[in-house]
Design a protein around this motif. Structure first.
Motif, PDB file in Angstrom:
ATOM      1  N   VAL A   1       1.126  -0.917  -0.030  1.00 41.40           N
ATOM      2  CA  VAL A   1       0.043   0.013   0.027  1.00 41.40           C
ATOM      3  C   VAL A   1       0.842   1.215   0.239  1.00 41.40           C
TER       4      VAL A   1
ATOM      5  N   VAL B   1      -3.504  -0.760   7.581  1.00 46.44           N
ATOM      6  CA  VAL B   1      -4.408  -1.595   7.073  1.00 46.44           C
ATOM      7  C   VAL B   1      -4.424  -2.810   7.006  1.00 46.44           C
TER       8      VAL B   1
ATOM      9  N   ASN C   1      -7.131  -4.304   2.571  1.00 41.06           N
ATOM     10  CA  ASN C   1      -6.714  -5.557   1.377  1.00 41.06           C
ATOM     11  C   ASN C   1      -7.075  -6.285   1.483  1.00 41.06           C
TER      12      ASN C   1
ATOM     13  N   ILE D   1      -9.997  -2.381  -0.781  1.00 41.37           N
ATOM     14  CA  ILE D   1      -8.190  -2.652  -2.356  1.00 41.37           C
ATOM     15  C   ILE D   1      -8.769  -4.568  -2.854  1.00 41.37           C
TER      16      ILE D   1
END
Lengths: 473, 353
Positions: free
Chosen positions: B68, B191, B273, B305
């Protein structure tokens, strides 16, 4: 920053105060999914107990906000009544089950009450039976139905009352107060009255389509929780005069009307807990006279005289605290009195007794169901007897709270799965006999939850005392 | 200290003065950053400082923090800003690998051990215009165990680094060495993978960050004891920020209010993620609202993501996916996150520099 315990129901469900019921339901199901025990979003976020607490509060919020009159009441507490009042006025019309779900205000309550009272007067006038309010208690024929219908109260409670007819709600809300008089009617007027009574009851059913079995079970919710202010005085108003009039053998129908009209003029009189006490007073007097051999204790009359009461043990009938039992004694009292004043003492007495018994069983069944529902509604937001904010929770106080809620040790033990011995030791402050703090904490939390106290506060306070005392020894 | 000061007054300081010092790589057209350089924290006001510091943390290892960071750096650089990536994962630095830089000649440990005097000397180009890198410590065995003085030096120097965006790629874990970098940032990016292990560590990380923040403020507000008791897990201890604030309020309502404001301003921003399902895409929102429900503090969900084989293939090629496959789902998602950050900053710009 506001902990969820302090959030309003609207904040809890993350909906605007003007949200329609559908939105509230949608928000509720979304949040229940989000805060499900296996939801990833709450994994390791906080203690599982806190998540459970949040879920309980959200359920409570949903139940309150999706019930028109409860929501109206709640809004009033929050101080935002005018909007919804206005809304209802514009919605207009007579209350009907299909009425807009947001409807339901005190005005509407009054209106419904007025119309129901009028209906009642009509019924009384035609001599079809004084009270249309309590089909469950009306006649033996109905008893069967009701007792089969009442067992699923939890379901009824989870499936929210929602847009069920406001009138029906109120009827059933007051039905408790009416039971006594309606019983008397049947006693005094003779068995020929039964059929018309049933007819009028089913009339009520048709006029109020929400009279399906679940709603019979669920509609009493307002009795136990929200409309307490209404309920208590009405119980007092009807129970006491009725008991008196029963003794004087005057026609019972005017009494019912009187009670009804009284509650019309004062839809929400101020809360007077003492009123309940008053209501229960006539009962103990009358009960021992008639039913002393079978059940000397007024509170256990219903239990003792009910043969067909299947859910007795499982139903926490005394759960809602002192209020329900006292009402029950109030209703049982006049009933037994009526039995005493029955004209034929011999075989007629037996017949009358049978009726009393079956009626009692009907009442008890209904009450058991109601108690369960009431317990469910009440559980997350228990009304604690006045405990000062800085009180130390020792065994003595816990015992007092338990007794105030009229639980026996055994009941608490059954419900919490804590052994009676432990509970006794907790209440007697026998610190040395108690298990290690880590277990004691769990016991205290459970007990506190059962008593409707703040689990953390209780366990903290008690454990502090325990460590202090046992440390000194 | 790190950045040579230009003798221009702060108010008239122009863009070039804040360009990264990496003369080695080509500087693109000067960034479109508006206005004069922000005044930093007290005492640093005379130095240029990065317009924004982004810290990328997450508690758990292997969740794509470096991926990231690297791609966010690329995205921001591609939108015309000067970006300095710093590999603050002192024990397991590999940001350079994500960018395909190869073994860097100079690293952060050179700076910390005073082999290199200034931060500029350890900045290496990445091959991406406007994006430069300070690689993490390589082979120093004790690099992960930063001494207090070293950490202070590094923090100060980084605060003084000059770039539009400084991106700190943090290591796993919730040690103070990691947390301190996180809470110094303007944007703390957390994250998280949509799986319990990662969520658990993310919450732990977030809580640790808040309590560290409280701890740093405690002297200011006289709440030292409260933070101490909040950090212990004894029965009867303060358990949440609510409790700490409630107690602070009893002591000093005004200070508590300031404290609350400051805590509220510290917003963690979530990046989910490797989302594999549509439900996974919503995990960020769910986590943010659960966090808010229980702690009353906002988190931002910057977006998810998608799990993407292209991202994995790019790592294998040691190239940022944003350069290798700019149209892949992962690349577009990161692009979107970068855009959101830029939007946040442009909103904030007029009020707070």
């Amino acid at each position: 920053m506001k902990p969820f315990e302090q959030q309003t129901y609207y904040e809890l469900l993350e909906v605007p105060v003007s949200a329609p019921v559908d939105d509230i339901r949608a928000a509720y199901s979304r949040l229940m999914e989000l805060y499900a025990p296996d939801s990833i979003a709450v994994y390791a976020l906080v203690d599982p107990e806190q998540v459970d607490g949040l879920r309980a509060r959200m359920t409570e919020a949903m139940e309150i906000l999706t019930d028109e009159d409860l929501r109206a009441e709640y809004d009033k507490d929050l101080g935002l009544p005018t909007r919804r009042m206005a809304e209802t006025v514009t919605a207009g019309g007579r209350p009907s089950p299909e009425a807009t779900p947001v409807a339901g205000t005190v005005e509407r309550a009054a209106e419904a009450l007025a119309s129901s009272a009028a209906a009642e007067v009509d019924a009384a006038g035609t001599g079809e039976g004084a009270s249309t309010a309590a089909p469950a208690a009306h006649a033996p024929e109905e008893v069967e139905q009701t007792s089969t219908a009442t067992p699923p109260p939890p379901e009824a409670a989870t499936s929210p009352v929602g847009p069920s007819d406001f009138r029906a709600t109120f009827f059933r809300g007051f039905s408790f107060a009416y039971v006594s008089s309606s019983l008397q009617d049947s006693q005094v007027l003779g068995s020929s009255v039964y059929v018309p009574t049933v007819a009028s009851a089913s009339e009520t059913a048709s006029s109020a389509p929400a009279t399906s079995a679940p709603s019979t079970a669920s509609t009493p919710i307002p009795v136990a929780s929200a409309t307490e202010p209404v309920q208590a005085p009405v119980a007092a108003a009807s129970a006491t005069p009725v008991a008196v009039t029963a003794a004087t053998e005057s026609a019972p129908t005017p009494v019912t009307v009187a009670a009804a009209s009284e509650s019309v003029t004062e839809p929400t009189p101020p809360v007077a807990p003492a009123a309940v006490e008053v209501a229960s007073e006539p009962a103990p007097e009358s009960v021992p006279q008639q039913l002393a051999p079978t059940a000397p204790a007024p509170e256990s009359t219903a239990l003792a005289t009910v043969p067909g009461r299947k859910e007795g043990p499982s139903a926490p009938s005394s759960r809602p605290g002192a209020r329900t039992p006292s009402i029950r004694t109030a209703t049982v009292g006049p009933a037994s009195e009526a039995g005493r004043s029955a004209p034929r003492p011999g075989s007629g007495r037996q017949l009358g007794d049978a009726q009393v018994l079956s009626q009692d069983s009907a009442i008890a069944t209904a009450e058991a169901a109601l108690a369960q529902v009431a317990a469910r509604v009440r559980e997350p937001r228990p009304r604690t007897p006045d405990i000062p904010a800085d009180a130390e929770f020792n065994g003595e106080l816990l015992r007092r709270v338990r007794e105030a809620r009229s639980f026996s040790l055994q009941q608490v033990a059954d419900r919490t799965r804590i052994s009676k011995g432990h509970l006794e030791n907790v209440e007697a402050d026998r610190y040395t006999a108690l298990p290690a703090p880590v277990y004691l904490r769990g016991i205290l939390m459970n007990l506190a939850r059962e008593l409707g106290l703040d689990p953390l506060r209780v366990s903290r306070s008690y454990l502090a005392l325990a460590s202090e005392k046992s440390g000194k020894k | 200290m790190g950045v040579p000061l230009k003798p221009v007054p702060l108010s008239s300081m122009t863009e070039p003065s804040r360009a990264p010092r990496s003369e080695a790589h080509v500087l693109g057209p000067v960034s479109k950053t508006p206005g004069p350089v922000a005044s930093g924290p007290p005492g640093l006001s005379r130095r240029p400082r990065p317009r924004r510091i982004i810290a990328v943390g997450g508690g758990k290892g292997g969740i794509g923090k470096s991926m990231v960071s690297a791609n966010l750096g690329v995205a921001l650089a591609q939108s015309g800003l000067n970006v300095l990536l710093v590999d603050a994962d002192l024990g397991g630095a590999n940001l350079h690998t994500c960018l395909g830089v190869g073994q860097p000649a100079a690293t952060l440990s050179d700076f910390l051990r005073k082999n290199k005097a200034t931060l500029e000397e350890v900045i290496v180009p990445t091959g991406v215009p406007r994006l430069s890198l300070i690689a993490g410590a390589q082979d120093a065995l004790d690099a992960a165990n930063l001494k207090y003085a070293q950490k202070q030096k590094l923090l100060k120097t980084l605060m003084g680094a000059s770039a539009d965006y400084l991106i700190l790629d943090l290591g796993a874990g919730t040690s103070f060495n990691t947390i301190d970098f996180f809470i110094m940032a303007d944007h703390g990016l957390l994250v998280v993978l949509p799986e319990p292990t990662s969520v658990e560590n993310a919450y732990r990380f977030a809580k640790a960050a808040f309590f560290r923040k409280l701890q740093q403020m405690e002297a200011q507000y006289g709440i030292q004891d409260m933070v101490e008791s909040a950090l212990t897990t004894r029965e009867g201890s303060l358990r949440t920020l609510h409790d700490v604030l409630a107690q602070a309020r009893r002591k000093d309502p005004a200070a508590a209010e300031r404290l609350e404001r400051e805590l509220a301003a510290f917003r963690i921003r979530l990046v989910v993620n490797q989302a594999r399902t549509d439900a996974d895409l919503n995990v960020g929102t769910a986590v943010a609202s659960a966090w808010k429900k229980f702690f009353g503090i906002e988190m931002d969900d910057l977006g998810a993501i998608r799990y993407d084989d292209e991202a994995w293939r790019s790592v294998r090629k040691r190239r940022p996916v944003l350069i290798e496959r700019p149209d892949s789902p992962a690349a577009t998602a990161i692009q979107r996150i970068a855009d959101r950050l830029l939007a946040l900053d442009s909103n904030l710009d007029p009020s707070s520099p």
